[in-house]
Enzyme design. Structure first.
Site, PDB file in Angstrom:
ATOM      1  N   LYS A  98      30.595  -0.877  37.469  1.00 29.54           N
ATOM      2  CA  LYS A  98      30.000  -0.195  36.312  1.00 29.54           C
ATOM      3  C   LYS A  98      29.755   1.287  36.595  1.00 29.54           C
ATOM      4  O   LYS A  98      29.885   2.127  35.700  1.00 29.54           O
ATOM      5  CB  LYS A  98      28.692  -0.895  35.907  1.00 29.54           C
ATOM      6  N   TYR A 149      29.308  -5.576  40.949  1.00 33.19           N
ATOM      7  CA  TYR A 149      29.117  -5.208  39.535  1.00 33.19           C
ATOM      8  C   TYR A 149      28.645  -3.750  39.418  1.00 33.19           C
ATOM      9  O   TYR A 149      29.122  -2.988  38.572  1.00 33.19           O
ATOM     10  CB  TYR A 149      28.093  -6.174  38.940  1.00 33.19           C
ATOM     11  N   VAL A 154      42.423  -8.998  31.200  1.00 37.45           N
ATOM     12  CA  VAL A 154      42.559  -7.532  31.109  1.00 37.45           C
ATOM     13  C   VAL A 154      42.942  -6.869  32.433  1.00 37.45           C
ATOM     14  O   VAL A 154      43.363  -5.717  32.441  1.00 37.45           O
ATOM     15  CB  VAL A 154      41.278  -6.852  30.546  1.00 37.45           C
TER      16      VAL A 154
HETATM   17  N1  LIG Z   1      24.376  -8.616  28.072  1.00 33.88           N
HETATM   18  C1  LIG Z   1      23.834  -7.555  28.620  1.00 33.88           C
HETATM   19  O1  LIG Z   1      22.621  -7.344  28.579  1.00 33.88           O
HETATM   20  C2  LIG Z   1      24.690  -6.547  29.315  1.00 33.88           C
HETATM   21  C3  LIG Z   1      24.059  -5.523  30.039  1.00 33.88           C
HETATM   22  C4  LIG Z   1      24.836  -4.548  30.628  1.00 33.88           C
HETATM   23  C5  LIG Z   1      26.211  -4.598  30.501  1.00 33.88           C
HETATM   24  N2  LIG Z   1      26.804  -5.620  29.819  1.00 33.88           N
HETATM   25  C6  LIG Z   1      28.254  -5.612  29.710  1.00 33.88           C
HETATM   26  O2  LIG Z   1      28.632  -5.899  28.375  1.00 33.88           O
HETATM   27  C7  LIG Z   1      29.903  -6.525  28.371  1.00 33.88           C
HETATM   28  C8  LIG Z   1      29.854  -7.803  27.548  1.00 33.88           C
HETATM   29  O3  LIG Z   1      28.905  -8.653  28.148  1.00 33.88           O
HETATM   30  P1  LIG Z   1      28.319  -9.970  27.431  1.00 33.88           P
HETATM   31  O4  LIG Z   1      26.898 -10.020  27.828  1.00 33.88           O
HETATM   32  O5  LIG Z   1      28.709  -9.998  26.008  1.00 33.88           O
HETATM   33  O6  LIG Z   1      29.108 -11.075  28.293  1.00 33.88           O
HETATM   34  P2  LIG Z   1      29.739 -12.491  27.869  1.00 33.88           P
HETATM   35  O7  LIG Z   1      29.910 -13.205  29.163  1.00 33.88           O
HETATM   36  O8  LIG Z   1      28.951 -13.116  26.783  1.00 33.88           O
HETATM   37  O9  LIG Z   1      31.177 -12.081  27.286  1.00 33.88           O
HETATM   38  C9  LIG Z   1      32.173 -11.538  28.107  1.00 33.88           C
HETATM   39  C10 LIG Z   1      33.517 -11.788  27.454  1.00 33.88           C
HETATM   40  O10 LIG Z   1      34.522 -11.178  28.281  1.00 33.88           O
HETATM   41  C11 LIG Z   1      35.580 -12.105  28.444  1.00 33.88           C
HETATM   42  N3  LIG Z   1      36.277 -11.836  29.702  1.00 33.88           N
HETATM   43  C12 LIG Z   1      35.781 -11.968  30.948  1.00 33.88           C
HETATM   44  N4  LIG Z   1      36.716 -11.654  31.855  1.00 33.88           N
HETATM   45  C13 LIG Z   1      37.830 -11.312  31.165  1.00 33.88           C
HETATM   46  C14 LIG Z   1      39.129 -10.893  31.552  1.00 33.88           C
HETATM   47  N5  LIG Z   1      39.492 -10.779  32.846  1.00 33.88           N
HETATM   48  N6  LIG Z   1      40.034 -10.617  30.578  1.00 33.88           N
HETATM   49  C15 LIG Z   1      39.707 -10.748  29.275  1.00 33.88           C
HETATM   50  N7  LIG Z   1      38.492 -11.157  28.855  1.00 33.88           N
HETATM   51  C16 LIG Z   1      37.558 -11.424  29.792  1.00 33.88           C
HETATM   52  C17 LIG Z   1      34.913 -13.464  28.435  1.00 33.88           C
HETATM   53  O11 LIG Z   1      35.846 -14.517  28.165  1.00 33.88           O
HETATM   54  C18 LIG Z   1      33.867 -13.274  27.348  1.00 33.88           C
HETATM   55  O12 LIG Z   1      34.397 -13.571  26.075  1.00 33.88           O
HETATM   56  C19 LIG Z   1      30.287  -6.742  29.827  1.00 33.88           C
HETATM   57  O13 LIG Z   1      31.120  -5.694  30.284  1.00 33.88           O
HETATM   58  C20 LIG Z   1      28.948  -6.668  30.535  1.00 33.88           C
HETATM   59  O14 LIG Z   1      29.066  -6.295  31.882  1.00 33.88           O
HETATM   60  C21 LIG Z   1      26.070  -6.603  29.233  1.00 33.88           C
END
Ligand SMILES: NC(=O)c1ccc[n+]([C@@H]2O[C@H](COP(=O)([O-])OP(=O)(O)OC[C@H]3O[C@@H](n4cnc5c(N)ncnc54)[C@H](O)[C@@H]3O)[C@@H](O)[C@H]2O)c1
Length: 246
Positions: free
Chosen positions: A159, A155, A64
């Site tokens: 964010k 991060y 992305v």
């Molecule tokens: N899990 C949590 O508790 C939590 C908390 C706060 C924020 N978030 C945010 O939620 C979102 C999803 O997190 P998650 O926990 O599902 O993470 P995850 O690691 O399970 O999934 C992330 C996905 O993003 C894809 N990805 C990473 N870099 C990419 C790139 N450059 N281009 C395209 N795809 C890319 C990965 O391949 C993966 O499929 C993220 O933005 C994360 O920062 C998650």
């Protein structure tokens, strides 16, 4: 426990939809009748979870932060579907370390994926949504973007930037029938599995509802913000975090 949404006739784009929260969001849209475009850089997992035969789902294996690749994919999706009504900027990575040990690469990679990716997708979808006079953009931020966290200067900056970007783009697009909002999740995914058991127990103890959410609970919040009926909500950050941000 599930809520039914109806996104029949809508096209929804979801970044990072190969796993975790993004996968659940894309699945929710598919179940709700939308055409779904899943953008993720993990081509192998993308092909496993969304094989070519999956009804109403098209995948794009791309990074992305690659603005040219994002522009090309969005052009293709808009052309094929006749529009894009919903875009969810969810793709994310972490490269944790304290700031004095952080490399240029750890800094720029995290900023490029979260903030750069959110920018690239938004810049490309807004003209499509403006032309239709309708759009719903949902960005994924984090508690860390509001409060900081040790080892996550990159991060947190990304964010926090997404929150400012959400409010700014909400103001810029409000006159065109477009809303831009964010969710701040707290869900058990691979990102959280990377944390040690002891640290996870400490983190769970700080959540008033006493648990991490299932990733599908994030999809429910996204469904609300993506619905036509949420038309009067824009520029907000909705914490879906068990009360953590209280
Ligand atoms: N899990 C949590 O508790 C939590 C908390 C706060 C924020 N978030 C945010 O939620 C979102 C999803 O997190 P998650 O926990 O599902 O993470 P995850 O690691 O399970 O999934 C992330 C996905 O993003 C894809 N990805 C990473 N870099 C990419 C790139 N450059 N281009 C395209 N795809 C890319 C990965 O391949 C993966 O499929 C993220 O933005 C994360 O920062 C998650």
């Amino acid at each position: 426990m599930s809520i039914s949404f109806d996104f029949t006739g809508r096209t929804a784009l979801v970044t990072g939809g190969a796993q975790g929260i993004g996968f659940e969001i894309a699945s929710m849209f598919q179940r709700a009748g939308a055409r779904v475009a899943v953008l993720d850089r993990d081509e192998a997992v993308l092909g496993e979870v969304w094989p070519d035969t999956t009804e109403n789902v098209t995948t794009y294996a791309l990074d992305v932060s690659d603005t040219a690749a994002v522009d090309a994919a969005i052009g293709d999706i808009a052309h094929g579907a006749g529009g894009i009504e919903i875009a969810v900027n969810n793709a994310g990575i972490t490269r944790d370390t304290v700031v004095w040990k952080m490399t240029d690469e750890q800094w720029t990679d995290v900023l490029a994926v979260h903030l750069g990716g959110t920018f690239a997708v938004t810049r490309a979808v807004v003209p499509v949504m403006r032309a239709a006079g309708y759009g719903r953009i949902i960005n994924v931020t984090s508690y860390t973007g509001m409060h900081g966290a040790i080892g996550q200067a990159n991060y947190a900056a990304a964010k926090g930037g997404i929150i400012a970007f959400t409010k700014t783009t909400a103001k810029e697009t409000a006159g065109f029938g477009i809303t831009v909002n964010a969710i701040s999740p707290n869900a058990e995914t691979a990102m959280v599995a990377a944390v040690s058991k002891e640290r996870l127990a400490e983190m769970t103890a700080t959540v008033p509802l006493g648990r991490f959410a299932k990733p599908s609970e994030m999809a429910t919040a996204v469904g609300y913000l993506a619905a036509e009926e949420s038309a009067y909500v824009t520029g907000v950050v909705l914490p879906v975090d068990g009360g953590l941000a209280m």
